[in-house]
Write a protein that holds these residues in place. Structure first.
Motif: not given
Length: 168
Positions: A1-4, A14-16, A22-25, A117-118
């Motif tokens: 999970m990205v932390q900012i 939350p999310g992906n 990756d295949q772009a959602p 999604a992103y």
């Protein structure tokens, strides 16, 4: 999970998390006329997706103007999209006031579908986290930057270089 952080306070995304390779959602956002717009609507082009919390703030405005200025030099096979959770009406007003017409502004206000999604939806603020995604003509993610502090500028040069690498 990205932390900012945003204004030096940690936020939850939350999310992906999207990564290079990756295949772009796909996602659905709103155009300035309230019509639904999806990633697949720009299929076959290189996409630079510039994500900002709100066009009506200094860094977001600067970021959007910078990519707008660069858009013409990127070629006809490149689509520059700016996505925020601003209302479509506010985005349209901002683009008209600032004379920005070489990029497309899109709103994730209704469903935060792009944000989920992103992995850019800031749960605490219901805004999108500043980030950049470059997606190739085959919908593969070629470049990703989640800006660590939401009030900082992204690395414009690296994002633009990723686009140029795909178009040369």
């Amino acid at each position: 999970m990205v932390q900012i952080t945003f204004k030096n306070n940690p936020v939850t995304l939350p999310g992906n998390e999207v990564k290079v390779g990756d295949q772009a959602p796909n996602f659905t956002v709103l155009g300035n006329d309230l019509s639904p717009v999806e990633l697949k609507d720009t299929a076959g082009k290189v996409r630079l997706i510039s994500v900002v919390p709100s066009l009506d703030t200094g860094v977001c405005s600067d970021q959007t103007k910078r990519f707008s200025e660069e858009a013409a030099s990127l070629g006809e096979n490149v689509e520059v999209l700016t996505i925020s959770a601003d209302l479509p009406f506010a985005q349209k007003r901002w683009t008209e006031i600032n004379g920005v017409d070489s990029i497309t502004t899109l709103s994730d206000h209704r469903d935060l579908d792009f944000g989920q999604a992103y992995g850019t939806s800031m749960k605490e603020l219901r805004l999108l986290a500043r980030s950049i995604f470059v997606i190739d003509e085959n919908d593969k993610v070629a470049y990703v930057e989640y800006v660590a502090e939401g009030t900082d500028h992204p690395d414009y040069d690296k994002a633009l270089e990723a686009v140029k690498t795909l178009t040369n």
